[in-house]
Every structure is written in C-alpha cells, then in structure tokens.
Design a protein around this motif. Structure first.
Motif, PDB file in Angstrom:
ATOM      1  N   PHE A  21       1.008  -1.134   0.037  1.00 42.42           N
ATOM      2  CA  PHE A  21       0.205  -0.087  -0.093  1.00 42.42           C
ATOM      3  C   PHE A  21       0.956   1.180   0.101  1.00 42.42           C
ATOM      4  CE2 PHE A  21      -3.538  -2.730   1.821  1.00 42.42           C
ATOM      5  CZ  PHE A  21      -4.094  -2.908   0.497  1.00 42.42           C
ATOM      6  N   SER A  22       2.146   1.411   0.642  1.00 42.61           N
ATOM      7  CA  SER A  22       2.742   2.583   0.589  1.00 42.61           C
ATOM      8  C   SER A  22       3.480   2.752  -0.677  1.00 42.61           C
ATOM      9  CB  SER A  22       3.856   2.275   2.009  1.00 42.61           C
ATOM     10  OG  SER A  22       4.563   1.388   1.715  1.00 42.61           O
ATOM     11  N   ALA A  25       1.042   4.450  -2.944  1.00 42.91           N
ATOM     12  CA  ALA A  25       0.337   5.590  -2.417  1.00 42.91           C
ATOM     13  C   ALA A  25       0.648   6.834  -3.529  1.00 42.91           C
ATOM     14  CB  ALA A  25       0.823   5.942  -0.920  1.00 42.91           C
ATOM     15  N   LEU A  26      -0.484   7.630  -3.398  1.00 42.78           N
ATOM     16  CA  LEU A  26      -0.295   8.902  -4.290  1.00 42.78           C
ATOM     17  C   LEU A  26       0.971   9.760  -3.795  1.00 42.78           C
ATOM     18  CD1 LEU A  26      -1.689  10.155  -6.732  1.00 42.78           C
ATOM     19  CD2 LEU A  26      -3.171  11.090  -5.146  1.00 42.78           C
ATOM     20  N   LEU A  73      -7.484  10.497  -7.307  1.00 40.60           N
ATOM     21  CA  LEU A  73      -6.893  10.171  -5.817  1.00 40.60           C
ATOM     22  C   LEU A  73      -6.136   8.583  -6.194  1.00 40.60           C
ATOM     23  CD1 LEU A  73      -9.719  11.102  -3.610  1.00 40.60           C
ATOM     24  CD2 LEU A  73      -7.383  11.988  -3.387  1.00 40.60           C
ATOM     25  N   GLU A  74      -6.359   7.865  -7.172  1.00 39.21           N
ATOM     26  CA  GLU A  74      -5.916   6.675  -7.622  1.00 39.21           C
ATOM     27  C   GLU A  74      -6.206   5.790  -6.462  1.00 39.21           C
ATOM     28  OE1 GLU A  74      -1.843   7.211  -8.618  1.00 39.21           O
ATOM     29  OE2 GLU A  74      -2.112   8.874 -10.100  1.00 39.21           O
ATOM     30  N   GLU A  76      -7.023   6.191  -3.317  1.00 38.85           N
ATOM     31  CA  GLU A  76      -6.687   6.486  -2.143  1.00 38.85           C
ATOM     32  C   GLU A  76      -7.857   7.353  -1.496  1.00 38.85           C
ATOM     33  OE1 GLU A  76      -3.107   8.653   0.862  1.00 38.85           O
ATOM     34  OE2 GLU A  76      -2.772   7.993  -1.518  1.00 38.85           O
ATOM     35  N   SER A  80      -7.253  10.850   3.963  1.00 38.42           N
ATOM     36  CA  SER A  80      -5.979  10.395   4.231  1.00 38.42           C
ATOM     37  C   SER A  80      -4.994  11.073   3.257  1.00 38.42           C
ATOM     38  CB  SER A  80      -5.746   9.252   4.215  1.00 38.42           C
ATOM     39  OG  SER A  80      -6.039   8.495   2.739  1.00 38.42           O
ATOM     40  N   TYR A  81      -5.321  11.454   2.051  1.00 43.33           N
ATOM     41  CA  TYR A  81      -4.352  12.071   1.335  1.00 43.33           C
ATOM     42  C   TYR A  81      -4.456  13.501   1.333  1.00 43.33           C
ATOM     43  CZ  TYR A  81      -2.100  13.701  -3.108  1.00 43.33           C
ATOM     44  OH  TYR A  81      -1.317  14.314  -3.895  1.00 43.33           O
ATOM     45  N   ARG A  84      -2.277  13.982   4.719  1.00 45.87           N
ATOM     46  CA  ARG A  84      -0.738  13.718   4.005  1.00 45.87           C
ATOM     47  C   ARG A  84      -0.162  15.190   3.310  1.00 45.87           C
ATOM     48  NH1 ARG A  84       1.418  10.113   0.748  1.00 45.87           N
ATOM     49  NH2 ARG A  84      -0.310   9.609  -0.430  1.00 45.87           N
TER      50      ARG A  84
END
Length: 173
Positions: A21-22, A25-26, A73-74, A76, A80-81, A84
């Motif tokens: 997942f990391s 991530a976007l 957001l692909e 995500e 949360s995005y 970040r």
C-alpha cells in the motif's frame, strides 16, 4: 507451536500489505506556489492572480492557504491524502498551525478543505461544508472549476483573515 506460526504468518501478511500500500500511495507534490494545479483546471490568469493574492495573504497575516488540484486520487481516500498533503506542506506559521488546504480531485469529483488548528475557530467544519456546497460546487457542476476555486478561496480568506487588505489584487470574473 501452531498458534505461534499463525501469528508469524499474520504478521508477515500485514507487513507485506503495508509495504504494498505504501509503494502505491499517491505522491505528494512539492509545494512550489500556493496554487498547485496538477489537474490543469484553473485558468492561467486566475492562477497568477490567486498565487499573488495568497502570497500577499501569507506575507501580511502569516496565514497560508494553498490549493492542490489532482486528476485522481488513484484509489486513495480523500481524507488520508489531504492530511498527508497538509502535513507534508506544513502550511501556516510554526507553532500557529494556521494553514488551510483546498484539495480538489477532479476525476473522483471530490474536494475537501483541510484546516490547521490555528484557524479552526474561524473556519469550522460547518463553514467548510457551506463553502463547498454553496460556493464551490455550483461552479463545478457547470464545469467551471476555475471560478469555483477562485470563489472558494475568496470565501476561505474572508473567514480566516477578516482584516486582509489584498493589496489591490483582484480577480476579474
């Protein structure tokens, strides 16, 4: 013995999932100007004027407002995005946490206003919701992202910096 192996297996699967997942991530773009239009939906003249207006706001009040538009957001989660991005960009003055982020994901038709603790009293969740629903979204529904972002940023500024003079910067609509 079997229980121990099951626990180790579960741990390995969870670690692998975190890695996967990391890895996908976007990315958070580097903050270069207050307006980061990665989706290319803001008119160039509006973008120049907004960048100047938000730079003046930061210089005059210390409050930093930034806008990020992205194509998608692909997969995500928006919340949360946006967190970040806000954490990575460190908007606002150190110790004041007086920054605001407007994030627009065009392809997902999602947007969010992320506020620092230093402006939450002036720009509450209720006010953010009203700005999104009553100011930004009507323009977006008409396909005019640029006007929605300009008017949305103006509404944000009116809530967090009442005494901001704008130094003569106006955006013609």
């Amino acid at each position: 013995m079997v229980k121990n192996q099951v626990q180790k297996s579960i741990f390995c699967v969870l670690m692998f999932a975190c890695f996967v997942f990391s890895a996908f991530a976007l990315d958070v773009p580097k903050l270069e100007t207050p307006i980061m239009d990665k989706a290319n939906v803001i008119d160039s003249s509006d973008e120049r004027a907004l960048n100047q207006k938000l730079t003046n706001l930061s210089n005059e009040t210390g409050i930093q407002v930034a806008v990020l538009t992205i194509p998608s957001l692909e997969g995500e989660a928006l919340e949360s995005y946006s967190m970040r991005v806000a954490e990575n960009w460190e908007l606002g003055q150190k110790g004041q946490d007086n920054g605001v982020l407007l994030l627009v994901s065009v392809g997902d038709r999602e947007l969010r206003i992320e506020t620092g603790y230093g402006v939450e009293g002036d720009l509450t969740d209720t006010k953010c919701g009203l700005i999104i629903r009553n100011v930004i979204t009507p323009h977006f529904k008409n396909g005019d992202y640029s006007a929605g972002i300009v008017d949305g940023v103006t509404a944000i500024i009116e809530n967090v910096a009442v005494d901001f003079s704008e130094n003569g910067i106006e955006i013609n609509r």
